[in-house]
Motif scaffolding. Structure first.
Motif, PDB file in Angstrom:
ATOM      1  N   ALA A  84     -29.729  36.038  14.802  1.00  0.00           N
ATOM      2  CA  ALA A  84     -29.662  35.139  13.652  1.00  0.00           C
ATOM      3  C   ALA A  84     -28.293  35.355  13.026  1.00  0.00           C
ATOM      4  CB  ALA A  84     -30.765  35.456  12.657  1.00  0.00           C
ATOM      5  N   ILE A  85     -27.414  34.351  13.106  1.00  0.00           N
ATOM      6  CA  ILE A  85     -26.056  34.564  12.627  1.00  0.00           C
ATOM      7  C   ILE A  85     -25.981  34.421  11.114  1.00  0.00           C
ATOM      8  CG2 ILE A  85     -25.110  33.753  14.821  1.00  0.00           C
ATOM      9  CD1 ILE A  85     -23.987  31.342  13.331  1.00  0.00           C
ATOM     10  N   GLN A  86     -24.946  35.051  10.571  1.00  0.00           N
ATOM     11  CA  GLN A  86     -24.765  35.104   9.121  1.00  0.00           C
ATOM     12  C   GLN A  86     -24.674  33.691   8.515  1.00  0.00           C
ATOM     13  OE1 GLN A  86     -21.462  37.641   8.260  1.00  0.00           O
ATOM     14  NE2 GLN A  86     -21.970  37.859   6.112  1.00  0.00           N
ATOM     15  N   GLU A  87     -24.003  32.783   9.227  1.00  0.00           N
ATOM     16  CA  GLU A  87     -23.799  31.431   8.686  1.00  0.00           C
ATOM     17  C   GLU A  87     -24.957  30.494   8.993  1.00  0.00           C
ATOM     18  OE1 GLU A  87     -21.877  32.953  10.858  1.00  0.00           O
ATOM     19  OE2 GLU A  87     -19.992  33.436   9.855  1.00  0.00           O
ATOM     20  N   VAL A  88     -26.047  31.032   9.537  1.00  0.00           N
ATOM     21  CA  VAL A  88     -27.240  30.285   9.932  1.00  0.00           C
ATOM     22  C   VAL A  88     -26.981  29.421  11.171  1.00  0.00           C
ATOM     23  CG1 VAL A  88     -29.116  28.774   9.255  1.00  0.00           C
ATOM     24  CG2 VAL A  88     -28.067  30.276   7.553  1.00  0.00           C
ATOM     25  N   GLY A  89     -26.053  28.432  11.046  1.00  0.00           N
ATOM     26  CA  GLY A  89     -25.640  27.704  12.244  1.00  0.00           C
ATOM     27  C   GLY A  89     -26.739  26.921  12.947  1.00  0.00           C
ATOM     28  N   VAL A 138     -30.100  19.027   7.738  1.00  0.00           N
ATOM     29  CA  VAL A 138     -29.523  18.571   6.461  1.00  0.00           C
ATOM     30  C   VAL A 138     -30.586  18.221   5.439  1.00  0.00           C
ATOM     31  CG1 VAL A 138     -27.295  17.716   7.239  1.00  0.00           C
ATOM     32  CG2 VAL A 138     -29.283  16.210   7.357  1.00  0.00           C
ATOM     33  N   GLU A 139     -31.835  18.045   5.893  1.00  0.00           N
ATOM     34  CA  GLU A 139     -32.894  17.688   4.952  1.00  0.00           C
ATOM     35  C   GLU A 139     -33.583  18.914   4.371  1.00  0.00           C
ATOM     36  OE1 GLU A 139     -34.625  13.572   6.565  1.00  0.00           O
ATOM     37  OE2 GLU A 139     -34.672  15.148   8.053  1.00  0.00           O
ATOM     38  N   LEU A 140     -33.012  20.100   4.635  1.00  0.00           N
ATOM     39  CA  LEU A 140     -33.599  21.345   4.140  1.00  0.00           C
ATOM     40  C   LEU A 140     -32.656  22.029   3.151  1.00  0.00           C
ATOM     41  CD1 LEU A 140     -35.541  20.891   6.514  1.00  0.00           C
ATOM     42  CD2 LEU A 140     -35.279  23.278   7.098  1.00  0.00           C
ATOM     43  N   SER A 141     -33.220  22.802   2.247  1.00  0.00           N
ATOM     44  CA  SER A 141     -32.371  23.575   1.335  1.00  0.00           C
ATOM     45  C   SER A 141     -31.760  24.741   2.107  1.00  0.00           C
ATOM     46  CB  SER A 141     -33.219  24.121   0.188  1.00  0.00           C
ATOM     47  OG  SER A 141     -34.032  25.170   0.674  1.00  0.00           O
ATOM     48  N   GLY A 142     -30.764  25.377   1.508  1.00  0.00           N
ATOM     49  CA  GLY A 142     -30.095  26.495   2.175  1.00  0.00           C
ATOM     50  C   GLY A 142     -31.062  27.599   2.578  1.00  0.00           C
ATOM     51  N   GLY A 143     -31.974  27.930   1.667  1.00  0.00           N
ATOM     52  CA  GLY A 143     -32.935  28.997   1.949  1.00  0.00           C
ATOM     53  C   GLY A 143     -33.887  28.609   3.071  1.00  0.00           C
ATOM     54  N   GLN A 144     -34.281  27.340   3.072  1.00  0.00           N
ATOM     55  CA  GLN A 144     -35.179  26.876   4.142  1.00  0.00           C
ATOM     56  C   GLN A 144     -34.464  26.886   5.479  1.00  0.00           C
ATOM     57  OE1 GLN A 144     -36.178  23.101   2.415  1.00  0.00           O
ATOM     58  NE2 GLN A 144     -38.001  23.875   1.380  1.00  0.00           N
ATOM     59  N   GLN A 145     -33.199  26.463   5.460  1.00  0.00           N
ATOM     60  CA  GLN A 145     -32.422  26.473   6.709  1.00  0.00           C
ATOM     61  C   GLN A 145     -32.337  27.888   7.260  1.00  0.00           C
ATOM     62  OE1 GLN A 145     -28.579  24.583   6.469  1.00  0.00           O
ATOM     63  NE2 GLN A 145     -29.391  22.810   5.425  1.00  0.00           N
ATOM     64  N   GLN A 146     -32.127  28.829   6.347  1.00  0.00           N
ATOM     65  CA  GLN A 146     -31.997  30.201   6.797  1.00  0.00           C
ATOM     66  C   GLN A 146     -33.280  30.691   7.470  1.00  0.00           C
ATOM     67  OE1 GLN A 146     -30.959  33.162   3.820  1.00  0.00           O
ATOM     68  NE2 GLN A 146     -29.415  33.872   5.229  1.00  0.00           N
ATOM     69  N   ARG A 147     -34.415  30.248   6.929  1.00  0.00           N
ATOM     70  CA  ARG A 147     -35.682  30.649   7.540  1.00  0.00           C
ATOM     71  C   ARG A 147     -35.816  30.056   8.938  1.00  0.00           C
ATOM     72  NH1 ARG A 147     -39.825  29.360   2.852  1.00  0.00           N
ATOM     73  NH2 ARG A 147     -38.045  28.889   1.504  1.00  0.00           N
ATOM     74  N   ILE A 148     -35.293  28.839   9.125  1.00  0.00           N
ATOM     75  CA  ILE A 148     -35.339  28.243  10.465  1.00  0.00           C
ATOM     76  C   ILE A 148     -34.442  29.057  11.406  1.00  0.00           C
ATOM     77  CG2 ILE A 148     -34.972  26.156  11.842  1.00  0.00           C
ATOM     78  CD1 ILE A 148     -37.200  25.973   9.700  1.00  0.00           C
ATOM     79  N   GLY A 149     -33.322  29.539  10.858  1.00  0.00           N
ATOM     80  CA  GLY A 149     -32.445  30.392  11.662  1.00  0.00           C
ATOM     81  C   GLY A 149     -33.185  31.642  12.138  1.00  0.00           C
TER      82      GLY A 149
END
Ligand SMILES: Nc1ncnc2c1ncn2[C@@H]1O[C@H](COP(=O)(O)OP(=O)(O)OP(=O)(O)O)[C@@H](O)[C@H]1O
Ligand SMILES: [Mg+2]
Lengths: 377, 222
Positions: A84-89, A138-149
């Motif tokens: 899981a990379i730091q920038e989520v990606g 793009v339809e997710l918040s930053g925190g949600q994106q991170q969880r997907i990461g």
């Protein structure tokens, strides 16, 4: 198991060279979660990228399950370790499903199995599968994106996980829940995890061991408790802060300091006058009233004077019952909030397990500070 | 002057020349894609090589078309195709290289580095990353390059009529030599319409082919 032997990474050459990782030696046992901690630029990300061969070593070797990583096919190595990379990606052109499915698809899982896995992971990370599965990043918040990461790195159930600040962008409430859930799952699956964080609290909570770095060097590698109670030098002591005593309380459980057979128990059937006599004789300030193993409440001498009412009615209920696994920090905050010096600990059946007092907690802190100053390593 | 009359009287020939024009340009574009897109992708691995490839394409595009046909004449004569469609299509392929290579290169280069890092870290092979991440994200910019190349080629193909390539340029060339104004204007109008039509079609294609997740992101940023 991951072994780092004299691992060094130097970027560039000549005057402009940067030693990002400087002769690092340590081992991560199988099934252990190790947190990497240290200021920005101390080489945490570099160490992870060396581990899955995104970077090549300048010196030293890394051995994963008795195999030198240089002898393992690069792509195979990476597929065997979640990253899981730091920038989520997250890939913006793929849906959440498509992002999580990356590695399972590389490994040619069938689509039904992938579907189940994606739903399972979304649920674990507190995201409703039906709502999120077909959305785009793009339809997710930053925190949600991170969880997907995080889900993407867990997807194919790799034995080793490399996670670079995986919960950094998640709000505090969800973060605590996800940490708890992650620890619960880790308790079952026992993966070997290297977990980078900036947050000392998180490092303490998540780590079986903590590795603290400074300018590419590994300064101390120990259990959270040892790091807090026995910081190796000034740097570590500063890093963990002067409130490290309080932090240790977060690690210690009620069961560690509670008194299992307290002397202040009073049966609910006792008469008020007898109870008063009992407290006075034993010079106790506080009596715990129990009925068939269950704590009912507490009494002080003042409550009992000049009354003949059944003590069951006089007893004041405890504001909160403590479980043996509550940490001392929480216990102490209950004491402070309700201005009560003694609380009652109960087991799963709500039976009396013991009592815990502010003095017990205080003693436990004092022990920590008495260990400071001497360099024990 | 009655251009409409001319067009109505020569419907069949108009259609035939338009069709010829379209297929010259299409064939050229198709070959140009097969050459330019892979080059654009491959050169992302080496900045120096990329720079010199793009510079070469830059030089090519500055050669006037008539001059390029002149240069190709002796070379292609060796295989017996000094004049006609072969040099025309060759020239169009060469001219297309700059917009196609440059756009492909830039688009792949601009894929955010953390996505490349994530892809590598997850164990995706280079080919897989290209196919699933880099090309889908680069495609709108690549299509924009194709659009530029197509529109430019429609104009240059008109000039290729002078070397016997056929197409709508024939009207203009013939009209000039016969001092037939309606014919010249008819040729000019048809070439322009074709260019506008192709431009519009490519713009539509660009929109259709942009990944949905990217489109949503763009909308949010507006
Ligand atoms: N590709 C690179 N080329 C040159 N120097 C680099 C490269 N990657 C990292 N560095 C340098 O190596 C050092 C360690 O970087 P690294 O990214 O490992 O730090 P970090 O501990 O992860 O920091 P942060 O907490 O900010 O993420 C830094 O000084 C950084 O500038
Ligand atoms: Mg980092």
């Amino acid at each position: 198991m991951i072994q780092y032997e004299n691992v060094t990474k130097i970027f560039g050459s000549g005057d402009k060279s940067v030693t990002a990782v400087d002769n690092v030696n340590f081992e991560v046992e199988k099934g252990e979660l190790v947190t990497l901690l240290g200021p920005s630029g101390c080489g945490k990300t570099t160490l992870l990228r060396l581990t899955n061969r995104l970077l090549s070593l300048t010196q030293g070797k890394i051995i994963v399950d008795d195999q030198n990583i240089m002898d393992i096919n690069r792509v195979k190595l990476r597929q065997s370790m979640g990253y899981a990379i730091q920038e989520v990606g997250l890939f913006p052109n793929k849906t959440i499903y498509g992002n999580i499915a990356i590695v399972p698809r590389l490994l040619k899982w069938d689509e039904d199995r992938i579907r189940d896995r994606v739903d399972e992971l979304l649920t674990m990370l507190q995201l409703e599968p039906d709502t999120f599965r077909d959305r785009y990043p793009v339809e997710l918040s930053g925190g949600q994106q991170q969880r997907i990461g995080v889900a993407r790195c867990l997807a194919a159930d790799p034995k080793i996980l490399l996670m670079d600040e995986p919960f950094g962008a998640i709000d505090p409430i969800n973060r605590v829940e996800i940490q708890d859930e992650f620890l619960r799952v880790q308790g079952k699956l026992k993966k070997t995890i290297i977990f980078v964080t900036h947050d000392l609290q998180e490092a303490i909570k998540m780590g079986d061991k903590i590795a603290i770095f400074q300018e590419g060097q590994l300064i101390q590698y120990d259990t959270p408790e040892t790091i807090l109670t026995n910081p190796k030098n000034e740097y570590i002591a500063d890093f963990v802060g002067t409130d490290r005593g309080l932090k240790v309380l977060g690690l210690r459980k009620a069961k560690d300091v509670m008194v299992e057979n307290p002397a202040n128990l009073i049966q609910a059937s006792t008469k008020a006058s007898d109870a008063l006599k009992f407290l006075q004789d034993k010079k106790l300030e506080h009596g715990t009233v129990v009925e068939k193993e269950k704590p009912i409440g507490y009494l002080t001498s003042a409550n009992l004077e000049e009354t003949e009412a059944p003590i069951k009615e006089i007893a004041e209920a405890y504001p909160k019952l403590i479980t043996p696994y509550d940490n001392l920090k929480d216990v102490m905050s209950v004491m402070l909030m309700y201005d009560i010096r003694v609380l009652c600990v109960v087991d799963e059946d709500n039976n009396m397990a013991g009592t815990i007092s502010l003095e017990d907690i205080q003693k436990s802190i004092m022990k920590i500070y008495s260990g400071t100053g001497e360099d024990k390593h | 002057m009655d251009v409409w009359q001319f067009l109505a009287d020569n419907k069949k020939r108009c259609l035939a020349l338009t069709w010829e024009h379209i297929w010259i340009v299409s064939l050229a574009l198709f070959i140009a894609i097969l050459i330019g897109v892979p080059i654009g992708i491959v050169i992302t691995r080496n900045k120096k090589v990329a720079q010199s490839v793009i510079n070469t394409a830059n030089v090519l595009i500055t050669i006037p078309s008539i001059a390029l046909f002149g240069i190709l004449l002796p070379i292609l004569s060796l295989i017996g195709h000094g004049l006609g469609k072969v040099p025309a299509i060759t020239a169009l392929v060469l001219y297309s290289q700059l917009p196609i290579i440059r756009n492909t290169y830039t688009a792949i280069q601009n894929v955010p580095s953390e996505l490349v890092e994530a892809g590598r870290g997850l164990g995706m092979s280079r080919w897989r990353r290209l196919k699933e991440v880099e090309i889908p994200l680069a495609i709108p910019v690549i299509i924009a390059g194709l659009r530029t190349a197509a529109v430019m080629n429609i104009g240059i193909a008109a000039i290729a009529a002078y070397i016997g390539a056929g197409g709508l340029g024939v009207f203009i060339q013939e009209g000039i030599s016969r001092v037939h104004q309606e014919m010249i204007v008819a040729g000019a109008i048809l070439v322009s319409l074709l260019a506008i039509l192709v431009d519009g079609t490519m713009a539509l294609l660009e929109r259709l082919i942009t990944p949905k997740g990217v489109k949503i992101g763009r909308k949010q940023n507006q």
